[in-house]
Design an enzyme around this catalytic site. Structure first.
Site, PDB file in Angstrom:
ATOM      1  N   ASN A  56     -51.484 -35.513 -63.932  1.00 34.16           N
ATOM      2  CA  ASN A  56     -50.147 -35.532 -63.336  1.00 34.16           C
ATOM      3  C   ASN A  56     -49.712 -36.923 -62.885  1.00 34.16           C
ATOM      4  O   ASN A  56     -48.549 -37.126 -62.548  1.00 34.16           O
ATOM      5  CB  ASN A  56     -50.062 -34.528 -62.181  1.00 34.16           C
ATOM      6  CG  ASN A  56     -50.117 -33.099 -62.694  1.00 34.16           C
ATOM      7  OD1 ASN A  56     -49.940 -32.874 -63.898  1.00 34.16           O
ATOM      8  ND2 ASN A  56     -50.375 -32.148 -61.813  1.00 34.16           N
TER       9      ASN A  56
ATOM     10  N   CYS B 256     -46.594 -24.554 -67.182  1.00 37.16           N
ATOM     11  CA  CYS B 256     -47.276 -23.320 -66.801  1.00 37.16           C
ATOM     12  C   CYS B 256     -46.304 -22.312 -66.196  1.00 37.16           C
ATOM     13  O   CYS B 256     -45.386 -22.687 -65.472  1.00 37.16           O
ATOM     14  CB  CYS B 256     -48.395 -23.625 -65.807  1.00 37.16           C
ATOM     15  SG  CYS B 256     -49.783 -24.478 -66.567  1.00 37.16           S
TER      16      CYS B 256
ATOM     17  N   ASP C 181     -52.188 -26.272 -56.703  1.00 36.46           N
ATOM     18  CA  ASP C 181     -52.920 -26.194 -57.981  1.00 36.46           C
ATOM     19  C   ASP C 181     -54.343 -25.671 -57.809  1.00 36.46           C
ATOM     20  O   ASP C 181     -54.956 -25.216 -58.770  1.00 36.46           O
ATOM     21  CB  ASP C 181     -52.961 -27.581 -58.653  1.00 36.46           C
ATOM     22  CG  ASP C 181     -51.589 -27.997 -59.164  1.00 36.46           C
ATOM     23  OD1 ASP C 181     -50.711 -27.135 -59.265  1.00 36.46           O
ATOM     24  OD2 ASP C 181     -51.409 -29.195 -59.452  1.00 36.46           O
TER      25      ASP C 181
HETATM   26  C1  EPZ Z   1     -45.822 -30.771 -60.180  1.00 40.66           C
HETATM   27  O1  EPZ Z   1     -44.962 -29.784 -60.725  1.00 40.66           O
HETATM   28  C2  EPZ Z   1     -47.137 -30.630 -60.899  1.00 40.66           C
HETATM   29  N1  EPZ Z   1     -46.924 -30.803 -62.326  1.00 40.66           N
HETATM   30  C3  EPZ Z   1     -47.727 -29.249 -60.633  1.00 40.66           C
HETATM   31  O2  EPZ Z   1     -49.007 -29.176 -61.250  1.00 40.66           O
HETATM   32  C4  EPZ Z   1     -47.884 -29.056 -59.136  1.00 40.66           C
HETATM   33  O3  EPZ Z   1     -48.301 -27.729 -58.893  1.00 40.66           O
HETATM   34  C5  EPZ Z   1     -46.546 -29.280 -58.442  1.00 40.66           C
HETATM   35  O4  EPZ Z   1     -46.017 -30.587 -58.779  1.00 40.66           O
HETATM   36  C6  EPZ Z   1     -46.648 -29.212 -56.923  1.00 40.66           C
HETATM   37  O5  EPZ Z   1     -47.587 -30.133 -56.459  1.00 40.66           O
HETATM   38  C7  EPZ Z   1     -46.867 -32.018 -62.850  1.00 40.66           C
HETATM   39  O6  EPZ Z   1     -46.959 -33.027 -62.156  1.00 40.66           O
HETATM   40  C8  EPZ Z   1     -46.716 -32.117 -64.308  1.00 40.66           C
HETATM   41  P1  EPZ Z   1     -42.187 -29.338 -57.946  1.00 40.66           P
HETATM   42  P2  EPZ Z   1     -43.399 -29.833 -60.468  1.00 40.66           P
HETATM   43  O7  EPZ Z   1     -40.950 -29.813 -58.615  1.00 40.66           O
HETATM   44  O8  EPZ Z   1     -42.955 -31.236 -60.408  1.00 40.66           O
HETATM   45  C9  EPZ Z   1     -39.107 -25.918 -56.632  1.00 40.66           C
HETATM   46  C10 EPZ Z   1     -50.609 -28.407 -62.813  1.00 40.66           C
HETATM   47  O9  EPZ Z   1     -51.296 -27.367 -62.868  1.00 40.66           O
HETATM   48  N2  EPZ Z   1     -38.089 -26.735 -57.315  1.00 40.66           N
HETATM   49  O10 EPZ Z   1     -42.702 -30.090 -56.782  1.00 40.66           O
HETATM   50  O11 EPZ Z   1     -42.767 -28.933 -61.430  1.00 40.66           O
HETATM   51  C11 EPZ Z   1     -40.057 -25.268 -57.630  1.00 40.66           C
HETATM   52  O12 EPZ Z   1     -39.511 -24.082 -58.159  1.00 40.66           O
HETATM   53  C12 EPZ Z   1     -49.150 -28.332 -62.422  1.00 40.66           C
HETATM   54  O13 EPZ Z   1     -51.063 -29.532 -63.083  1.00 40.66           O
HETATM   55  C13 EPZ Z   1     -36.758 -26.352 -57.244  1.00 40.66           C
HETATM   56  O14 EPZ Z   1     -36.399 -25.339 -56.626  1.00 40.66           O
HETATM   57  O15 EPZ Z   1     -43.344 -29.190 -59.018  1.00 40.66           O
HETATM   58  C14 EPZ Z   1     -41.289 -25.048 -56.811  1.00 40.66           C
HETATM   59  O16 EPZ Z   1     -41.179 -23.865 -56.083  1.00 40.66           O
HETATM   60  C15 EPZ Z   1     -48.681 -26.932 -62.250  1.00 40.66           C
HETATM   61  N3  EPZ Z   1     -35.823 -27.109 -57.915  1.00 40.66           N
HETATM   62  C16 EPZ Z   1     -41.286 -26.239 -55.855  1.00 40.66           C
HETATM   63  O17 EPZ Z   1     -39.947 -26.756 -55.877  1.00 40.66           O
HETATM   64  C17 EPZ Z   1     -36.165 -28.228 -58.595  1.00 40.66           C
HETATM   65  O18 EPZ Z   1     -35.265 -28.884 -59.154  1.00 40.66           O
HETATM   66  C18 EPZ Z   1     -42.259 -27.349 -56.243  1.00 40.66           C
HETATM   67  O19 EPZ Z   1     -41.966 -27.822 -57.542  1.00 40.66           O
HETATM   68  C19 EPZ Z   1     -37.507 -28.609 -58.654  1.00 40.66           C
HETATM   69  C20 EPZ Z   1     -38.464 -27.840 -58.006  1.00 40.66           C
END
Ligand code: EPZ
Length: 416
Positions: free
Chosen positions: A23, A116, A305
């Site tokens: 990541n 995922c 995660d």
């Molecule tokens: C990153 O995902 C990681 N992926 C995830 O790891 C990790 O679980 C996550 O951050 C939280 O730490 C990568 O870096 C590729 P978020 P990301 O945007 O960026 C909501 C793994 O297994 N949200 O922080 O997609 C969302 O629905 C993966 O390596 C909105 O509502 O996570 C969630 O509930 C899985 N609107 C929360 O925020 C948005 O525009 C966190 O999502 C964006 C997000």
């Protein structure tokens, strides 16, 4: 390589070298779109997501060469192109191409991101931030079309500290005119590493490591090499696994230990003994797990995660435990598969209750996403007899060689 057969492990003993971070490296790869010249990324993990990200760069006439954990990226002939859903739909980080392409070309047409299945995973915060930067956004079918004639720095408050949105807006801000202020930004190590990389390219960023980032864009910039950090989630996977199975293991490659401080604290509470020595972490456990009540959260709290791993290990605890998930709304696929192995685990809202004192029994289970898949491998090592895990290509998206790592510490498992 669709399934892994795992035999119950009585003890894990040996050394595991922790791979480079998935990541962290994916946003850095996207950031190279801003550069002109040749960049080298060291300690780049050999995982499917990295190779798909390279294919996306290739669509932009950017040459990539991956050899022995070193990724060379040549952006000298970079040229605008649209990015097809067949590629973008294969990983979440493809969405970061938006920010980088907007910064470089003022436009981006890309297929929707994949990743995922752990929740709805909207990208509204990303798009809201782009709008504030004067970007016109059009959604059609599986695609997004973004265009700006004049990307303007802005003052934007993220309604949630989304990791991906912070990364995307950081990338876009590099090409925006004037100053961009991101308030309520994510503070995960991946953000710190991306900021430091952008700074090494000549971008001015204040507030690194805090939730207010101030970026002064300068457009297309020079090149810089990057040495990737260790994968804190892979390290956490092996730390938690060692709580549930008697272990005497050395973990090497963990340099910035503060990135896993909270994971170490939780593991110590579960019964793991960890000693930090000069070149490795020495971890020892009796395999006896203490129960407790836990919650995931944004950094520096316990990472979402690792939730599937934690639930799995707690099936063995001497008593009742609970784990509350606060980041994603649908990350409990681990529960139904653990039940197949005989675990007494229940979900109520965003909380999972685990009745400990269970001896899991080997069976066939399914990997449904990357981290849940790694948890199934752990469950297989803890369960009596043999466990077969199907659909293991999910695991290879983020774990370079989970089978090889575990064979190296005496586990008996193989691809079938
Ligand atoms: C990153 O995902 C990681 N992926 C995830 O790891 C990790 O679980 C996550 O951050 C939280 O730490 C990568 O870096 C590729 P978020 P990301 O945007 O960026 C909501 C793994 O297994 N949200 O922080 O997609 C969302 O629905 C993966 O390596 C909105 O509502 O996570 C969630 O509930 C899985 N609107 C929360 O925020 C948005 O525009 C966190 O999502 C964006 C997000």
């Amino acid at each position: 390589m669709k399934a892994i057969s795992v035999k119950e492990a009585s003890c894990l003993k040996g050394t595991i070298a922790i791979q480079g971070s998935k990541n962290t490296v994916l946003p850095i790869i996207a950031a190279t779109i801003l550069t002109s010249g040749i960049s080298v990324i060291y300690n780049c993990p050999d995982i499917i997501d990295v190779h798909v990200m390279c294919e996306l760069l290739n669509c932009l006439n950017i040459r990539t060469c991956y050899k022995e954990h070193t990724l060379t990226i040549d952006t000298n002939d970079a040229a605008y192109n649209s990015l097809p859903y067949e590629l973008t739909g294969r990983l979440r980080s493809s969405v970061l191409m938006l920010g980088a392409m907007l910064a470089r070309w003022g436009r981006a047409e890309i297929g929707m991101p994949g990743g995922c299945t752990i929740g709805t995973r909207p990208i509204d915060i990303h798009l809201e931030g782009f709008s504030k930067m004067n970007v016109d956004i059009e959604e059609y079918g599986d695609c997004l079309r973004c265009k700006t004639f004049y990307m303007q720095g802005c003052d934007f408050v993220l309604r949630y500290p989304s990791v991906g949105a912070t990364e995307n807006l950081l990338l876009a801000a590099c090409g925006a005119k004037g100053r961009t202020v991101l308030r309520g930004a994510a503070k995960e190590p991946e953000i710190i590493e991306l900021c430091n990389y952008l700074v090494s390219l000549g971008i001015l960023i204040d507030g690194i490591g805090t939730d207010v980032l101030v970026i002064k864009g300068t457009g297309c910039i020079g090149c810089s090499d990057y040495v990737n950090v260790y994968d804190r989630i892979v390290a956490g996977t092996y730390l938690l696994m060692s709580c549930g199975i008697p272990a005497d293991i050395r973990l090497t490659g963990i340099d910035e230990i503060h990135y896993i401080r909270n994971v170490l604290r939780v593991c110590a509470g579960l019964g793991l003994n960890v000693v930090r020595l000069e070149h490795y972490l020495h971890i020892q456990s009796s395999g006896i797990v203490c129960p407790g009540d836990f919650a995931t959260g944004i950094y520096p709290e316990f990472p979402t995660d690792l939730l599937p791993m934690l639930i799995t290990v707690l099936t063995k605890a001497m008593g009742e435990s609970s784990v509350t998930e606060t980041v994603f709304e649908n990350r409990f696929a681990v529960v139904s598969e653990l039940r197949r192995l005989g675990a007494r685990v229940n979900v109520n809202g965003n909380r999972v209750y685990i009745d400990g004192n269970d001896k899991l029994t080997g069976h066939t289970v399914k990997a449904t996403d990357l981290r849940q898949g790694a948890a199934m491998v752990t469950a297989g090592l803890m369960a009596s007899g043999y466990t077969t895990i199907t659909d293991t290509s999910f695991i290879q998206r983020g774990y370079e060689d989970i089978v090889g790592d575990l064979k190296g510490v005496g586990a008996v498992l193989e691809y079938i």
